[in-house]
Structures are given as structure tokens and as C-alpha cells.
Design an enzyme around this catalytic site. Sequence first.
Site, mmCIF file in Angstrom:
data_model
loop_
_atom_site.group_PDB
_atom_site.id
_atom_site.type_symbol
_atom_site.label_atom_id
_atom_site.label_comp_id
_atom_site.label_asym_id
_atom_site.label_seq_id
_atom_site.Cartn_x
_atom_site.Cartn_y
_atom_site.Cartn_z
ATOM 1 N N PRO A 118 0.790 -1.236 0.000
ATOM 2 C CA PRO A 118 0.000 0.000 0.000
ATOM 3 C C PRO A 118 0.816 1.277 0.000
ATOM 4 C CG PRO A 118 -0.013 -1.015 2.177
ATOM 5 C CD PRO A 118 0.665 -1.987 1.261
ATOM 6 N N LYS A 175 -1.597 2.386 -4.865
ATOM 7 C CA LYS A 175 -1.872 2.018 -6.247
ATOM 8 C C LYS A 175 -2.952 0.945 -6.426
ATOM 9 C CE LYS A 175 0.683 4.837 -8.317
ATOM 10 N NZ LYS A 175 -0.006 5.876 -7.593
#
Length: 391
Positions: free
Chosen positions: A293, A297
Site C-alpha cells: 500500500p 496504487k
Amino acid sequence: MRTTVGIIGAGPAGLLLARLLHRAGIDSVVLESRDRAYVERRQRAGILEQGTVDVLRAAGAAERMDREGLRHDGVELRFDRRRHRVDFPALTGGRSVMVYAQTEVCKDLIALQLKEGGPLLFEAEALAVEDPAGARPRVRFRHEGDEAVLECDYVVGCDGYWGVARTAVPASLSRTFERTYPFGWLGILADVPPSHDELVYARHDRGFALLSMRSPSVSRLYLQVPDGTDADAWDDEEIWAELERRTETADGRRLRRGPVTQKSVTPMRSFVHEPMRHGRLFLAGDAAHIVPPTGAKGLNLAVGDVVTFARALVHQRETGSARLLDTYSETCLRRVWQAERFSYDMTTLLHRAPGATPFEDRLQLARLERIASSRSAETDLAEAYTGLPFP
């Protein structure tokens, strides 16, 4: 039951795809194994790239986002007790990101689908994708205690890593690429206004920290922790104290504290499945790829996938050419691997690996110094963070 596109999974990818197809006059059916309440409270991503924001607006699904979302024009990097702001619009020709939680995106898209779109079946568990390489693939599913079959022209698997869609691609045709990191994120939600008006990414010798938010009154905060950490092993006071240590700056910026309402640990891994298409079965989102994370994306890659599929299907209807459908996997994977590269770079830039040497620590600081002192390095980060253009 018969439809043009069978969509497995009512996360943001499946719901947005149904919305895009509806706007293009193409019918679909969405199957979701969970109930509506679960989907609408499932905490996941919170950062929308510029391209994702633009797609939601074009799909007529951005009214509440534009009213309640928080536009962010930059992020702050903290390292060696220093602060450096990356100005997105100045570096990217005006691009920015939006803080708007995945739960809210799903709520908006569910409401639109139930009001205007095709069937959206909750608690409909997909059991198998049958004959994916044939002319009429089928999804066998269980709903309200009975088994049924959804006949389709195309099936799009938006059902995540553990779903049935990916396993329908023959193992002999599949290649997988994976990296598991030896740390995770301990994340909390807290009823307290954010300590900073933009996201703060902090590199510290004790590990990474992130100061984020869900709204002007709710903070979302993360700490790097060893892989396998139990969230309940950390009490609230320990979490706040560690966040303060890792985000400390020489100018005395203070962290706001408040009641912790949720606590969980997120593992960190990268995964790509190739190809993303088999016959008339197309994989999208976490069914095909997972990113750590750090680069924000995951949701945005899923949006890119379904936009690519919807455009390809419309192109075939309008021109009779299946060229864009045939190149779906290659088109998506080019963007996927760039996002994997950026997510890996951000993760290794900001997280301290177990057993890291002083040499490796200095390299991290040198990389951060380069971003803070070089417009070209800073631009590369800003362009990737605000999102690569959709194909």
C-alpha cells in the site's frame, strides 16, 4: 440467466465496470459473495489518482466525492527529523489526488447500480467459471440457497486473489511473480482531526510511519511492524507514542491524539499473474495483481483494468475489431508493472528492513536527499503518485 458481461465481485472494480458498461448501453450482471453491509464497510484504499477521479466524474459517479472528498496537491516526506513537501501540480502540469475512502466509492456505485443499472446480486457466491475459452463462458454460483448458472459473452473476474476467476486460467498457461515483505502495517482509525493537511510519509530508524486521514475529523495512521504482528498486542498509548517518535521533526511539529476506533494489521506483498486474459475471461484488480500500500496504487490499478476492458468492448461493438480485447492483458500489464516498480521503490525507500546495515540506512537517506534536492527525481515521484495515464 443470460448477460453480455458477467462480473464477479462488487468491489470498486466490479461496480465501476458495471457502471461504465451501463453508460455504454452494454448489459451486465454483478455477483457478490458478501452482503451489502459488508461491502460498504470494508476498509481498504483511500487515495484516488487523478485518472480515477476523472473516470468517476465521467461516469456520473462523483457527486458526493466532489462534495466530501479532500483534494491533495502534495505529500510530505519526513526523514532525519526534516520535512520536505512534494508539490504535485507544480511538477505534473496540474495533477493531484483525492482522499476519498474505498468504502465511499462503493456506496456511491452501489446506489447508482441499484437505481439505474443491471442486476447486482449480493450473497451470490461464484463457485466456478466454466468453459472460459469457449464462445459462451458460464459462471456457476449459489444464491439464496440454490445453485444457478449465469451465461455470458464475457466474464470479468474482479473477485480478488482468493476468487474463482484466477484459478480458471489453466496453470500451464499462467506465470506468477511474487514478493513478500518481512513487515506489515499496523493501522488505526482515530476520531481526531488530521495532524497535517496532507499525507506524511516518514522514514525513521525505528521503522516507517504514515499520517493519513479519512475526513477532516477522522485520522488514518500506520506504523511499520514485524510480519505476523497481532494488532491487539499494541495498546493505544504505545501506538501514539511510537507515531510521535517516528514522525518527530526538528521544528517541533506535534501529533494530535484521539480515541482509537479501529485497529488492524495489513501484510505487505507484491503479486502479478500473467496473463490477465484467457479466452473470454478477463482478470481485473486484485485477481491479477497486488501491490504493497505504500504507493497507494491498488484501487487505482483496478480502475485502469476495467477502463481498459470497457473501452475495448465498446471499440469492438463500434468497429467490429477485437484488437483491443485481444491485447487487454499486454496493455494492462505495462501499467501494472510500472505501478509495481513504483510501489517497490516507495516501500524500500521508507521501510527499514530487519537487520538493515548502517550502509543501507545511509543509502535510504541519500535517496530521500536526492528527491528533496533534484527536480527530476521529485517529478518522477509526483508523476507516479498522481497516476500514469490510462491506456
